[in-house]
Design a protein around this motif. Structure first.
Motif, PDB file in Angstrom:
ATOM      1  N   PHE A 295     -13.178  39.987   0.323  1.00  0.00           N
ATOM      2  CA  PHE A 295     -11.717  40.840  -0.088  1.00  0.00           C
ATOM      3  C   PHE A 295     -10.907  40.701   1.312  1.00  0.00           C
ATOM      4  N   THR A 296      -9.596  40.508   1.000  1.00  0.00           N
ATOM      5  CA  THR A 296      -8.819  40.781   2.257  1.00  0.00           C
ATOM      6  C   THR A 296      -7.758  41.504   1.672  1.00  0.00           C
ATOM      7  N   GLY A 297      -7.066  42.425   2.762  1.00  0.00           N
ATOM      8  CA  GLY A 297      -6.076  43.478   2.212  1.00  0.00           C
ATOM      9  C   GLY A 297      -5.034  43.370   3.471  1.00  0.00           C
ATOM     10  N   MET A 298      -3.817  43.876   2.939  1.00  0.00           N
ATOM     11  CA  MET A 298      -2.731  44.257   3.854  1.00  0.00           C
ATOM     12  C   MET A 298      -1.954  45.338   3.619  1.00  0.00           C
ATOM     13  N   ARG A 299      -1.662  46.427   4.360  1.00  0.00           N
ATOM     14  CA  ARG A 299      -0.964  47.413   4.231  1.00  0.00           C
ATOM     15  C   ARG A 299       0.533  47.071   4.150  1.00  0.00           C
ATOM     16  N   MET A 300       1.152  47.821   3.279  1.00  0.00           N
ATOM     17  CA  MET A 300       2.605  47.741   3.068  1.00  0.00           C
ATOM     18  C   MET A 300       3.090  49.112   2.595  1.00  0.00           C
ATOM     19  N   LEU A 301       4.382  49.082   2.770  1.00  0.00           N
ATOM     20  CA  LEU A 301       5.251  50.367   2.126  1.00  0.00           C
ATOM     21  C   LEU A 301       5.524  49.993   0.489  1.00  0.00           C
ATOM     22  N   PHE A 302       4.992  51.036   0.060  1.00  0.00           N
ATOM     23  CA  PHE A 302       5.655  50.762  -1.589  1.00  0.00           C
ATOM     24  C   PHE A 302       6.178  52.211  -1.956  1.00  0.00           C
ATOM     25  N   GLU A 303       7.580  52.478  -2.157  1.00  0.00           N
ATOM     26  CA  GLU A 303       8.254  53.616  -2.527  1.00  0.00           C
ATOM     27  C   GLU A 303       8.003  54.641  -1.229  1.00  0.00           C
ATOM     28  N   ASN A 304       8.224  53.986   0.003  1.00  0.00           N
ATOM     29  CA  ASN A 304       7.964  54.742   1.177  1.00  0.00           C
ATOM     30  C   ASN A 304       6.630  55.364   1.386  1.00  0.00           C
ATOM     31  N   LYS A 305       5.571  54.939   0.769  1.00  0.00           N
ATOM     32  CA  LYS A 305       4.303  55.353   0.895  1.00  0.00           C
ATOM     33  C   LYS A 305       3.213  54.242   1.205  1.00  0.00           C
ATOM     34  N   PRO A 306       2.448  54.636   2.323  1.00  0.00           N
ATOM     35  CA  PRO A 306       1.396  53.266   2.668  1.00  0.00           C
ATOM     36  C   PRO A 306       0.599  52.824   1.488  1.00  0.00           C
ATOM     37  N   SER A 307       0.502  51.747   1.273  1.00  0.00           N
ATOM     38  CA  SER A 307      -0.284  51.065   0.223  1.00  0.00           C
ATOM     39  C   SER A 307      -1.145  49.780   0.643  1.00  0.00           C
ATOM     40  N   ILE A 308      -1.978  49.285   0.020  1.00  0.00           N
ATOM     41  CA  ILE A 308      -2.751  48.172   0.232  1.00  0.00           C
ATOM     42  C   ILE A 308      -2.672  47.292  -0.672  1.00  0.00           C
ATOM     43  N   LEU A 309      -2.399  46.042  -0.521  1.00  0.00           N
ATOM     44  CA  LEU A 309      -2.278  44.973  -1.411  1.00  0.00           C
ATOM     45  C   LEU A 309      -3.421  43.754  -0.805  1.00  0.00           C
ATOM     46  N   GLY A 310      -4.093  43.391  -1.888  1.00  0.00           N
ATOM     47  CA  GLY A 310      -4.884  42.367  -1.441  1.00  0.00           C
ATOM     48  C   GLY A 310      -5.627  41.322  -2.475  1.00  0.00           C
ATOM     49  N   ILE A 311      -6.333  40.540  -2.326  1.00  0.00           N
ATOM     50  CA  ILE A 311      -7.103  39.684  -3.041  1.00  0.00           C
ATOM     51  C   ILE A 311      -8.646  39.629  -2.794  1.00  0.00           C
ATOM     52  N   GLY A 312      -9.181  38.999  -3.743  1.00  0.00           N
ATOM     53  CA  GLY A 312     -10.823  39.178  -3.614  1.00  0.00           C
ATOM     54  C   GLY A 312     -11.203  37.754  -4.454  1.00  0.00           C
ATOM     55  N   ILE A 313     -12.072  37.196  -3.888  1.00  0.00           N
ATOM     56  CA  ILE A 313     -12.796  35.909  -4.056  1.00  0.00           C
ATOM     57  C   ILE A 313     -14.129  35.942  -4.236  1.00  0.00           C
ATOM     58  N   ASP A 314     -14.399  35.359  -5.649  1.00  0.00           N
ATOM     59  CA  ASP A 314     -16.051  35.459  -6.145  1.00  0.00           C
ATOM     60  C   ASP A 314     -16.846  34.650  -4.953  1.00  0.00           C
TER      61      ASP A 314
END
Length: 286
Positions: A141-160
């Motif tokens: 898995f890889t993940g990056m922090r970002m703001l969504f509706e002014n709240k910190p969130s994590i967006l990422g992908i995962g590879i089998d």
């Protein structure tokens, strides 16, 4: 909502609100209303819909899983691949904490890695999904922090990484088998780097037969166990590239005490610790 065709042959989208004025008997007398041009708003809505359809297409076409969750660990968005891998339906995932898709040490690991991403802005991890049926599937898995509706969130992908894990296991078993054969061989064996001729590894039989300690060998080159008259031949032969096992004939080798012995040499070119190397088996035929 309806459309008007203007004198310029362009359509305008109109939002119309109407109030019916009635008499005491309830009979309609007149209409009172207002009309508002919402063409720009409708175009913006259509553009948003198109962009969402495009992003959905991209997300769902990813080879791995896509996930997006907020600081409260609520899944905001995911792709169909996540549903297919885990076996959970979209309504089920919407009610789940993403860390519930792991168990045991993997869950603890993912919780810690998630905290790091919120702190540092990016990160990665390896852990196994636990599907709805209880099947374990290893993922990277890889993940990056970002703001969504002014709240910190994590967006990422995962590879089998199932195939990679199988290859790593096979390689590890192969290396263990090589190490056992190398270490237990009754004949001297060593590995040297082709470009520098420096010893990279030696087995116990070589240490006992030649009289050098392993640490001494690793500070030497293969030229150091050859008499001077054979060094030029050694260098020329080392430059030759050949696949498979090569039988290079009989050579003179020099032990630590200066004794010269006749040695029959077989070798094989290998990759050793990311270096082009040669594995040598030496049989004393003196």
């Amino acid at each position: 909502e309806y459309r008007f065709l203007t004198t310029n042959d362009e359509y305008k989208t109109i939002y119309d609100r109407t109030y019916i004025v009635r008499d005491n008997s309830g009979k309609p007398l007149r209409l009172l209303g207002s009309m508002m041009d919402i063409t720009a708003r409708k175009k913006a809505e259509e553009q948003i819909i198109k962009e969402k359809e495009l992003s959905d297409f991209i997300i769902n076409s990813l080879p791995g899983v896509f996930y997006f969750y907020d600081e409260n660990l609520k899944l905001i968005r995911w792709n169909r691949q996540l549903e297919a891998i885990t076996g959970y339906t979209s309504p089920e995932l919407s009610e789940m904490n993403p860390q519930n898709l792991f168990d045991g040490e993997d869950r603890i690991h993912m919780i810690e890695r998630s905290k790091k991403v919120f702190q540092l802005g990016a990160g990665d991890a390896e852990a196994s999904f636990i599907s709805k049926e209880g099947k374990k599937i290893p993922f990277y898995f890889t993940g990056m922090r970002m703001l969504f509706e002014n709240k910190p969130s994590i967006l990422g992908i995962g590879i089998d990484i199932t195939d990679r894990k199988k290859m790593e296991l096979t390689l590890r078993q192969s290396e263990e088998k090589y190490r056992q054969l190398f270490s237990s061989s009754p004949l001297p064996m060593w590995v040297f780097e082709i470009s520098t001729l420096r010893f990279l590894d030696v087995n116990e039989a070589a240490v006992l037969h030649y009289g050098y300690q392993r640490e001494e060998f690793l500070q030497m080159t293969v030229k150091d166990i050859r008499p001077p008259e054979e060094v030029e031949r050694l260098i020329a032969q080392t430059k030759e590239s050949k696949s498979g096992v090569r039988r290079t004939g009989t050579w003179k080798h020099k032990k630590k005490d200066g004794q010269l012995i006749d040695v029959e040499v077989n070798s094989h070119d290998i990759l050793f610790n990311q270096k082009s190397a040669r594995l040598v088996l030496a049989n004393d035929v003196t």
